[in-house]
Write a protein that holds these residues in place. Structure first.
Motif, PDB file in Angstrom:
ATOM      1  N   THR A 403       0.827  -1.202   0.000  1.00 52.44           N
ATOM      2  CA  THR A 403       0.000   0.000   0.000  1.00 52.44           C
ATOM      3  C   THR A 403       0.862   1.253   0.000  1.00 52.44           C
ATOM      4  O   THR A 403       0.540   2.253  -0.646  1.00 52.44           O
ATOM      5  N   ARG A 404       1.966   1.216   0.720  1.00 55.25           N
ATOM      6  CA  ARG A 404       2.872   2.367   0.778  1.00 55.25           C
ATOM      7  C   ARG A 404       3.416   2.702  -0.604  1.00 55.25           C
ATOM      8  O   ARG A 404       3.623   3.879  -0.932  1.00 55.25           O
ATOM      9  N   GLU A 405       3.675   1.690  -1.420  1.00 57.89           N
ATOM     10  CA  GLU A 405       4.197   1.923  -2.769  1.00 57.89           C
ATOM     11  C   GLU A 405       3.113   2.374  -3.747  1.00 57.89           C
ATOM     12  O   GLU A 405       3.429   2.759  -4.867  1.00 57.89           O
ATOM     13  N   SER A 406       1.842   2.308  -3.338  1.00 63.25           N
ATOM     14  CA  SER A 406       0.725   2.543  -4.252  1.00 63.25           C
ATOM     15  C   SER A 406       0.252   3.984  -4.285  1.00 63.25           C
ATOM     16  O   SER A 406      -0.425   4.400  -5.226  1.00 63.25           O
ATOM     17  N   VAL A 407       0.563   4.747  -3.248  1.00 70.21           N
ATOM     18  CA  VAL A 407       0.028   6.100  -3.138  1.00 70.21           C
ATOM     19  C   VAL A 407       0.692   7.015  -4.158  1.00 70.21           C
ATOM     20  O   VAL A 407       1.836   6.795  -4.574  1.00 70.21           O
ATOM     21  N   SER A 408      -0.020   8.041  -4.583  1.00 70.56           N
ATOM     22  CA  SER A 408       0.525   8.998  -5.546  1.00 70.56           C
ATOM     23  C   SER A 408       1.733   9.714  -4.949  1.00 70.56           C
ATOM     24  O   SER A 408       1.628  10.301  -3.863  1.00 70.56           O
ATOM     25  N   PRO A 409       2.866   9.713  -5.630  1.00 75.38           N
ATOM     26  CA  PRO A 409       4.086  10.292  -5.049  1.00 75.38           C
ATOM     27  C   PRO A 409       4.086  11.809  -4.978  1.00 75.38           C
ATOM     28  O   PRO A 409       4.819  12.398  -4.185  1.00 75.38           O
ATOM     29  N   THR A 410       3.294  12.475  -5.801  1.00 72.74           N
ATOM     30  CA  THR A 410       3.340  13.941  -5.862  1.00 72.74           C
ATOM     31  C   THR A 410       2.140  14.613  -5.214  1.00 72.74           C
ATOM     32  O   THR A 410       2.027  15.847  -5.245  1.00 72.74           O
ATOM     33  N   VAL A 411       1.229  13.836  -4.637  1.00 74.64           N
ATOM     34  CA  VAL A 411       0.050  14.412  -3.991  1.00 74.64           C
ATOM     35  C   VAL A 411       0.345  14.564  -2.500  1.00 74.64           C
ATOM     36  O   VAL A 411       0.644  13.581  -1.813  1.00 74.64           O
ATOM     37  N   GLY A 412       0.250  15.786  -1.992  1.00 72.78           N
ATOM     38  CA  GLY A 412       0.584  16.057  -0.607  1.00 72.78           C
ATOM     39  C   GLY A 412      -0.588  15.883   0.337  1.00 72.78           C
ATOM     40  O   GLY A 412      -1.742  15.713  -0.073  1.00 72.78           O
ATOM     41  N   ALA A 413      -0.279  15.951   1.620  1.00 71.49           N
ATOM     42  CA  ALA A 413      -1.296  15.752   2.649  1.00 71.49           C
ATOM     43  C   ALA A 413      -2.382  16.821   2.589  1.00 71.49           C
ATOM     44  O   ALA A 413      -3.569  16.545   2.793  1.00 71.49           O
ATOM     45  N   ALA A 414      -1.984  18.068   2.298  1.00 77.68           N
ATOM     46  CA  ALA A 414      -2.967  19.156   2.245  1.00 77.68           C
ATOM     47  C   ALA A 414      -4.010  18.917   1.156  1.00 77.68           C
ATOM     48  O   ALA A 414      -5.212  19.157   1.347  1.00 77.68           O
ATOM     49  N   THR A 415      -3.562  18.422   0.003  1.00 75.37           N
ATOM     50  CA  THR A 415      -4.486  18.133  -1.101  1.00 75.37           C
ATOM     51  C   THR A 415      -5.464  17.029  -0.715  1.00 75.37           C
ATOM     52  O   THR A 415      -6.671  17.125  -0.983  1.00 75.37           O
TER      53      THR A 415
END
Length: 467
Positions: A403-415
């Protein structure tokens, strides 16, 4: 809270919300089709009124299900773009078939059913609701086949150049053993949820002495559907448990919070202990039951969490391969518990209404309890879905992609915070609208009975089809 955790919360909230509509849509579609078929064969007015009444509730639920389902599709590209790139070649096939074949079939014939009441011959019109119902079931299968691939990936190879999954056999994906048993389990749950809705609304009207000619047959139909579905859910769930133990031994160990392998392994109905499940203070246990659920033998061996963790470290490398144990432990029991309560309610209801009986005034407690039955089956299904998905963690695709490898790398927590709050508020508003529409429709009851035909020898008026 980092982006990964927020993305998981967002996907979990929207998925559980969407899943409330899916099984109800499937189950109600077939029950409405059955009622219309009964009207087609007998010509009895109360079957027509039942069809239209339950059909309205089906359409309300279908509309919300479509809206929330579209959001689910978009989320793969929002916070989970790395996952989408990895599985796109595999997921594209079953999801494309679902959209181009099953959903197209479902929506087309549902449209013909909605607008064809006074335009199509009765038999053709009845066939439309059956085809729409079959379309809902096919949609469920193709989506479950995609989800089953995440639980038990088959029919693919890893492309070393792009590090993505490349489909090699669509047949292997569609005939995945995990998909077959998950489909049977989900369809059974769908009939349980739809049956309980019928039981609840029918009981509300019968307690007030309203619309007995429609609500009593609906009550019996809901009770029988719920009882049979409960039995089917138990059987398919038992098969699912054995396949799960073979494919994902950690999930079965986490379901019991069993840290050390045991033979035989007991099943704890209720446990008081530490949050990590290691320190048990007090529990109620059924000897050998976990062994039977996992292996089919009351003396079978069930691997413990620590044992599976060591094996997966040796296989996949250093890391924590255990899910959140309190979540898996309690969701597994709440799934079973609410499902059994729904089945018991159906059994008691069938006994009280046997042979044309209606519960006497001193037994109106059944109606009061049955009204709350609308919550039991959806809660069981929701907790079952939570267990299925949370028990697979930390894997998005078991043994292949975390799951950790699946998240969008450029989308931040604020978004993600922004979209999470937006979706939660929007879905809360939709929930209020959905509940309001359902309650308003349910309370209004079926259409009034058709007027009796004249006895003067004049031609009998045609039965109206106005929706």
């Amino acid at each position: 809270m980092n982006a990964l955790l927020l993305a998981r919360w967002q996907f979990g909230i929207t998925t559980v919300y969407h899943f409330l509509f899916v099984p109800l849509t499937i189950g109600l579609a077939f029950l409405v089709a059955g009622l219309q078929t009964a009207w087609l064969r007998t010509g009895k007015d109360h079957y027509l009124r039942s069809t239209k009444f339950w059909g309205k509730l089906f359409l309300i639920n279908f509309a919300l299900g479509v809206a929330t389902g579209i959001v689910q599709e978009f989320q793969f590209g929002m916070a989970w773009s790395a996952y989408s790139r990895f599985v796109g070649d595999v997921f594209g096939a079953p999801l494309a078939i679902e959209g181009l074949l099953a959903f197209f079939m479902e929506s087309t014939f549902l449209g013909l059913w909605i607008f064809g009441w006074d335009r199509l011959p009765r038999a053709v019109h009845t066939a439309c609701i059956w085809l729409a119902a079959i379309g809902t079931m096919l949609s469920a299968y193709f989506i479950l086949a995609a989800n089953a691939w995440m639980q038990h990936p088959v029919g693919f190879v890893l492309d070393p150049a792009t590090h993505t999954a490349r489909l090699t056999s669509i047949w292997a994906v569609l005939s995945n053993s995990t998909a077959l048993v998950a489909f049977a389990h989900t369809i059974a749950a769908a009939f349980l949820i739809a049956g309980m809705l019928m039981v609840s609304i029918s009981s509300w009207h019968l307690r007030r002495g309203q619309h007995a000619d429609v609500m009593r047959p609906s009550l019996r139909l809901g009770l029988w559907s719920s009882l049979v579905a409960c039995a089917m859910t138990a059987v398919s769930g038992d098969i699912d448990g054995k396949i799960m133990t073979e494919q994902q031994p950690m999930k079965m160990a986490a379901a019991e919070a069993l840290y050390h392998s045991a033979q035989p392994a007991s099943f704890s109905v209720f446990t008081i202990g530490s949050l990590n499940g290691r320190s048990e203070v007090w529990s109620i246990r059924l000897p050998g039951l976990l062994s039977f659920l996992a292996t089919g033998s009351f003396n079978g061996q069930v691997q413990g969490i620590d044992n599976v963790q060591a094996a997966e470290v040796a296989k996949y490398g250093p890391g924590v391969y255990t899910p959140v144990i309190p979540v898996t432990y309690w969701s597994f029991r709440l799934m079973i518990g609410f499902g059994l309560v729904a089945g018991l309610l159906a059994l008691v209801g069938l006994f009280l209404t046997r042979g044309g009986r209606t519960p006497a005034p001193e037994r109106r407690w059944f109606y009061r309890f049955a009204v709350w039955g609308v919550l039991f089956a959806p809660l069981a299904a929701s907790f079952g879905w939570i267990f299925t998905e949370m028990g697979r963690q930390p894997w998005a695709v078991f043994g292949v992609l975390t799951t950790r490898e699946s998240v969008s790398p450029t989308v931040g927590a604020a978004t993600i915070w922004t979209s999470l709050i937006t979706f939660t508020v929007l879905y809360a508003v939709l929930a209020v609208i959905e509940v309001g529409l359902v309650m308003r429709t349910a309370r209004s009851g079926p259409e009034p009975a058709a007027a009796e035909p004249p006895e003067t020898g004049a031609p009998e008026p045609q039965l109206g089809f106005a929706h």
